[in-house]
Design an enzyme around this catalytic site. Structure first.
Site, PDB file in Angstrom:
ATOM      1  CG  HIS A  40     111.232 102.327  -9.036  1.00  0.00           C
ATOM      2  ND1 HIS A  40     111.867 102.060 -10.221  1.00  0.00           N
ATOM      3  CD2 HIS A  40     112.247 103.260  -8.430  1.00  0.00           C
ATOM      4  CE1 HIS A  40     113.231 102.489 -10.092  1.00  0.00           C
ATOM      5  NE2 HIS A  40     113.201 103.440  -9.255  1.00  0.00           N
ATOM      6  CB  CYS A  93     114.902 110.394 -17.225  1.00  0.00           C
ATOM      7  SG  CYS A  93     114.806 108.812 -16.592  1.00  0.00           S
ATOM      8  NE  ARG A 113     116.670 106.939  -9.065  1.00  0.00           N
ATOM      9  CZ  ARG A 113     116.363 108.028  -9.659  1.00  0.00           C
ATOM     10  NH1 ARG A 113     117.347 108.830 -10.371  1.00  0.00           N
ATOM     11  NH2 ARG A 113     115.124 108.317  -9.999  1.00  0.00           N
TER      12      ARG A 113
END
Length: 245
Positions: free
Chosen positions: A99, A198, A92
Site C-alpha cells: 500500500h 498475494c 484480513r
C-alpha cells in the site's frame, strides 16, 4: 449460521447485497492525507464494533497509506524479498501486498446481517464494484476463480499475460466487514517487486495501474466512479460529517 456459497464467484447473486428499503445510507468518507496503517486499523475496528452494537451507521472510508507492506492471515515471511518499508501483520484474508501513495484504498464497514450474510457473495460484490469502476474508464477488469482480486489482460506482454489492478482482503467480525479493496491508480509499481504479491510468483501475472495502462486519471476521478458504482451494488451513500469517524 455462517453462510459460505460454494458456487463460482462469477455466478453468485451479488445484487442481493443491498439493504432493505428504508435503511440508513452508508457514510462516505475521504481522507486527503496519507493515514498511518495502525491508526487506520484502530479506527476501522472501533467503527466496526460500533456498527455491530447498533451505535453507528455503515461506512466506506477512502484513503491512501504511506509506503508499507501488509501480511494477511495466509501470508508467508518468505514472500518478503526486501525490507524496503514497514511490514504490518493484519487480520484480513490473503497474503502480502503493498500500500502506498497513488493507490486508492477503500475500507468497507458493512453490516452483512442486514444485507446478506454470505462471505463469497460479499467478495463477489466487491469484485463487481471494482469491475464497474474500471468500466467507467473503458478498462475491462475480470475476476479469476483461482486468484481473488481484479485482473486485466495484457496481450502486449505475451499470450496468457495478465496484470492485477486491484486487490481485495476482507475480515468479518460479528458479520460486520473490515478491510476492503485497493485500486492501483498511480502508485510506484516498483515497490511491488520487494514482495511476492498475494503469493503469486508466476511471471505471467504482474501488477499494473490505471496510469500504467495509459489512462490520464487522478484520484478524484476514481473516487467519483467508485461512489457511483458502489451505490448501484450496495445502495445509497451520504457524505460523512467533517469531524471524526
Amino acid at each position: 449460521m455462517i453462510n459460505i456459497s460454494t458456487s463460482p464467484r462469477q455466478t453468485l447473486d451479488w445484487t442481493a447485497l443491498k439493504p432493505a428499503d428504508g435503511s440508513p445510507a452508508v457514510e462516505w468518507r475521504i481522507s486527503d492525507s496519507p493515514v498511518p496503517y495502525p491508526e487506520a486499523v484502530a479506527t476501522m475496528e472501533a467503527r466496526a464494533a460500533a456498527i455491530a452494537a447498533g451505535e453507528a451507521t455503515e461506512l466506506v472510508w477512502l484513503l491512501e497509506h504511506p509506503p508499507l507492506y501488509t501480511a494477511g492471515t495466509s501470508g508467508h515471511a518468505s514472500d518478503l524479498l526486501e525490507e524496503r518499508f514497514p511490514l504490518f501483520t493484519t487480520g484480513r484474508g490473503g497474503q502480502l501486498t503493498y500500500h502506498g501513495p497513488g493507490q486508492r484504498v477503500a475500507y468497507v464497514m458493512l453490516d452483512l446481517k442486514r444485507r446478506r450474510p454470505d462471505v463469497r457473495a460479499y467478495v463477489a460484490a466487491l469484485e463487481q464494484w471494482i469491475i464497474a469502476t474500471l468500466d467507467a474508464f473503458n478498462i475491462r477488469g475480470e475476476r479469476r476463480e483461482d486468484r481473488v482480486g481484479v485482473w486485466v489482460r495484457r496481450p502486449d506482454k505475451g499470450v496468457g499475460y495478465e496484470d492485477k489492478i486491484a486487490a481485495i482482503g476482507v475480515r468479518l467480525k460479528r458479520w460486520v466487514s473490515l478491510h476492503g479493496i485497493a485500486i492501483n491508480v498511480e502508485p510506484d509499481l516498483s515497490h511491488f517487486k520487494a514482495i511476492v504479491p498475494c503469493g503469486i510468483s508466476d511471471p505471467r501475472y504482474g501488477v499494473t495501474s490505471l496510469v500504467d495502462l495509459g489512462l490520464p486519471v487522478v484520484m478524484t476521478d476514481v473516487d467519483i466512479a467508485l461512489r457511483a458504482a458502489f451505490e448501484n451494488i450496495f445502495g445509497e451513500t451520504r457524505a460523512a460529517a467533517p469531524a471524526g469517524i
